[in-house]
Design a protein around this motif. Structure first.
Motif, PDB file in Angstrom:
ATOM      1  N   ASP A 175      73.481  57.485  34.471  1.00 41.92           N
ATOM      2  CA  ASP A 175      74.768  56.848  34.192  1.00 41.92           C
ATOM      3  C   ASP A 175      75.622  56.704  35.445  1.00 41.92           C
ATOM      4  O   ASP A 175      76.347  55.709  35.596  1.00 41.92           O
ATOM      5  N   ASP A 176      75.564  57.703  36.356  1.00 44.92           N
ATOM      6  CA  ASP A 176      76.418  57.636  37.542  1.00 44.92           C
ATOM      7  C   ASP A 176      75.972  56.551  38.515  1.00 44.92           C
ATOM      8  O   ASP A 176      76.746  56.134  39.388  1.00 44.92           O
ATOM      9  N   VAL A 177      74.762  56.057  38.343  1.00 46.39           N
ATOM     10  CA  VAL A 177      74.250  54.988  39.204  1.00 46.39           C
ATOM     11  C   VAL A 177      74.203  53.651  38.473  1.00 46.39           C
ATOM     12  O   VAL A 177      74.620  52.616  39.007  1.00 46.39           O
ATOM     13  N   HIS A 178      73.740  53.682  37.212  1.00 52.23           N
ATOM     14  CA  HIS A 178      73.467  52.444  36.477  1.00 52.23           C
ATOM     15  C   HIS A 178      74.489  52.112  35.395  1.00 52.23           C
ATOM     16  O   HIS A 178      74.408  51.061  34.772  1.00 52.23           O
ATOM     17  N   GLY A 179      75.452  53.008  35.145  1.00 52.55           N
ATOM     18  CA  GLY A 179      76.368  52.804  34.037  1.00 52.55           C
ATOM     19  C   GLY A 179      75.720  53.213  32.725  1.00 52.55           C
ATOM     20  O   GLY A 179      74.594  53.716  32.701  1.00 52.55           O
ATOM     21  N   PHE A 180      76.429  53.006  31.611  1.00 52.65           N
ATOM     22  CA  PHE A 180      75.869  53.394  30.316  1.00 52.65           C
ATOM     23  C   PHE A 180      74.698  52.466  29.972  1.00 52.65           C
ATOM     24  O   PHE A 180      74.725  51.278  30.304  1.00 52.65           O
ATOM     25  N   PRO A 181      73.651  52.988  29.337  1.00 50.75           N
ATOM     26  CA  PRO A 181      72.510  52.140  28.967  1.00 50.75           C
ATOM     27  C   PRO A 181      72.927  50.905  28.175  1.00 50.75           C
ATOM     28  O   PRO A 181      73.772  50.996  27.275  1.00 50.75           O
ATOM     29  N   GLU A 182      72.344  49.752  28.512  1.00 54.86           N
ATOM     30  CA  GLU A 182      72.684  48.493  27.869  1.00 54.86           C
ATOM     31  C   GLU A 182      71.574  48.090  26.903  1.00 54.86           C
ATOM     32  O   GLU A 182      70.389  48.108  27.246  1.00 54.86           O
ATOM     33  N   SER A 183      71.986  47.700  25.706  1.00 57.38           N
ATOM     34  CA  SER A 183      70.997  47.342  24.684  1.00 57.38           C
ATOM     35  C   SER A 183      70.147  46.155  25.111  1.00 57.38           C
ATOM     36  O   SER A 183      68.956  46.090  24.800  1.00 57.38           O
ATOM     37  N   GLY A 184      70.744  45.201  25.836  1.00 53.32           N
ATOM     38  CA  GLY A 184      69.993  44.025  26.263  1.00 53.32           C
ATOM     39  C   GLY A 184      68.824  44.376  27.174  1.00 53.32           C
ATOM     40  O   GLY A 184      67.720  43.837  27.019  1.00 53.32           O
ATOM     41  N   LYS A 185      69.065  45.297  28.108  1.00 55.71           N
ATOM     42  CA  LYS A 185      67.998  45.690  29.029  1.00 55.71           C
ATOM     43  C   LYS A 185      66.902  46.465  28.290  1.00 55.71           C
ATOM     44  O   LYS A 185      65.714  46.292  28.553  1.00 55.71           O
ATOM     45  N   ILE A 186      67.314  47.315  27.357  1.00 61.34           N
ATOM     46  CA  ILE A 186      66.326  48.076  26.598  1.00 61.34           C
ATOM     47  C   ILE A 186      65.528  47.140  25.687  1.00 61.34           C
ATOM     48  O   ILE A 186      64.322  47.299  25.522  1.00 61.34           O
ATOM     49  N   ALA A 187      66.205  46.154  25.103  1.00 60.52           N
ATOM     50  CA  ALA A 187      65.510  45.178  24.252  1.00 60.52           C
ATOM     51  C   ALA A 187      64.440  44.437  25.041  1.00 60.52           C
ATOM     52  O   ALA A 187      63.339  44.183  24.532  1.00 60.52           O
ATOM     53  N   ALA A 188      64.745  44.090  26.280  1.00 56.37           N
ATOM     54  CA  ALA A 188      63.762  43.383  27.119  1.00 56.37           C
ATOM     55  C   ALA A 188      62.546  44.272  27.377  1.00 56.37           C
ATOM     56  O   ALA A 188      61.402  43.791  27.361  1.00 56.37           O
ATOM     57  N   LEU A 189      62.791  45.553  27.611  1.00 48.18           N
ATOM     58  CA  LEU A 189      61.675  46.479  27.831  1.00 48.18           C
ATOM     59  C   LEU A 189      60.830  46.614  26.571  1.00 48.18           C
ATOM     60  O   LEU A 189      59.589  46.613  26.635  1.00 48.18           O
ATOM     61  N   LEU A 190      61.475  46.740  25.424  1.00 45.09           N
ATOM     62  CA  LEU A 190      60.741  46.861  24.165  1.00 45.09           C
ATOM     63  C   LEU A 190      59.920  45.605  23.890  1.00 45.09           C
ATOM     64  O   LEU A 190      58.772  45.683  23.434  1.00 45.09           O
ATOM     65  N   SER A 191      60.493  44.456  24.183  1.00 44.21           N
ATOM     66  CA  SER A 191      59.783  43.194  23.938  1.00 44.21           C
ATOM     67  C   SER A 191      58.567  43.040  24.844  1.00 44.21           C
ATOM     68  O   SER A 191      57.625  42.315  24.511  1.00 44.21           O
ATOM     69  N   SER A 192      58.577  43.724  25.977  1.00 39.11           N
ATOM     70  CA  SER A 192      57.473  43.590  26.932  1.00 39.11           C
ATOM     71  C   SER A 192      56.249  44.414  26.540  1.00 39.11           C
ATOM     72  O   SER A 192      55.185  44.265  27.151  1.00 39.11           O
TER      73      SER A 192
END
Length: 339
Positions: A175-192
């Motif tokens: 979180d201190d580097v990337h901010g709070f996890p974003e659903s859009g980025k996680i969705a892209a990973l799941l779709s892959s």
């Protein structure tokens, strides 16, 4: 619920606030304490004269061998976790119940996608360890933490990624580097990762973010498996049906091959009724999220005040959480823990 005395063999300091406790299991209890990766143990501890029950996930792997290990993260105001950190040493005897829990990998060939945050990594690491040595399944880990210094099992996760580079894909989020996890980025990973099975454990806000990502990725509910550990912090489940106190009725409870007929008072849960009649039923959180009190309803109908364990299909198959289930009607019900 039956408890046994187990001795702490070794303590490992994982981070400033997380410690792992390896437990010695006597030969006579080996069968009772056989477990599946992802399950947890329930401890009975005396804190300032009050008996508390707390469930902690196993971070060890039965397939990988070694002693069973639970990992306890100390949380602000956490009476039991604070007691573990302050009073438990190598040689301490603890009262422990047999392993339980339904947060385990389903037997299939589909890829595994694990999402964990903070101490939610504990059961996830257990499942990863087991899957790596006992299957050929590909797996992905998305692991979020406040910062690198608070990353539980950082060294072990790094070792596994080096030992299995072709099977374990890592995504470490700070979180201190990337901010709070974003659903859009996680969705892209799941779709892959096509046809993957998602296993999710962590704090409420993180889990909600991942569930939104899974929905955006078009994942069917049957491919999503989760375990909650912070019931007190959750928002009320607005979708849960209102539970109107029904008139008292009888319930037949089967446990360990024995049948008991108990009286369920108006507004009383099936677990409360069973315990009041001396039935040694299993339970832990009493909040509807750990699954320790799971049983099957084989006759009659019940309604849940809260349910964070069973899917719609499992509910339709008769699975219930006895700590949250109350008879829906005045007619008798029958449940069994022997499943």
């Amino acid at each position: 619920m039956q408890f046994h005395n187990l001795t702490v063999a070794q303590i490992t300091r994982e981070t400033e606030d997380a410690r792992s406790y390896a437990l010695l299991v006597p030969d006579a209890l080996q069968q009772s304490f056989a477990y599946r990766a992802g399950q947890h143990l329930t401890f009975r501890v005396n804190v300032d004269g009050e008996i508390l029950l707390r469930s902690y996930s196993l971070s060890s792997s039965p397939e990988a061998g070694g002693l069973p290990v639970v990992t306890v993260k100390r949380i602000p105001g956490g009476r039991a976790s604070g007691w573990f950190h302050a009073h438990v040493d190598a040689g301490t005897q603890l009262e422990v119940s047999a392993p339980t829990g339904r947060f385990v990998c389903k037997d299939m060939d589909a890829p595994l996608f694990f999402c964990a945050a903070g101490s939610g990594i504990t059961p996830v690491l257990s499942m990863i360890r087991s899957a790596l040595v006992s299957t050929s399944r590909a797996m992905t880990l998305y692991y979020a933490n406040r910062d690198g210094g608070n990353t539980i099992f950082a060294a072990e996760i790094g070792r596994l990624s080096r030992d299995y580079p072709d099977r374990l894909t890592m995504h470490l989020h700070y979180d201190d580097v990337h901010g709070f996890p974003e659903s859009g980025k996680i969705a892209a990973l799941l779709s892959s990762v096509a046809h993957c099975q998602l296993y999710l454990c962590g704090p409420g806000p993180f889990m909600q973010t991942v569930l939104e990502a899974a929905d955006a990725a078009g994942m069917a509910p049957g491919r999503i498996h989760l375990e909650r550990f912070d019931a007190a912090a959750r928002e009320p489940d607005v979708a849960a049906p209102a539970v109107s106190p029904a008139a008292a009725c009888d319930a037949t409870v089967t446990l360990g091959g024995a049948r008991h007929v108990v009286r369920v008072a108006s507004g009383q849960s099936l677990l409360q009724a069973a315990l009041a009649c001396g039935v040694d039923a299993p339970y832990a959180c009493e909040e509807g999220y750990c699954g320790s009190c799971a049983a099957k309803c084989v006759d009659g109908a019940v309604v849940h005040a809260r349910n964070d364990v069973f899917s719609a299909d499992e509910l339709a198959a008769g699975w219930i959480l006895t700590c949250q289930a109350r008879p829906r009607q005045e007619r008798p019900v029958a449940i069994t823990f022997d499943v």
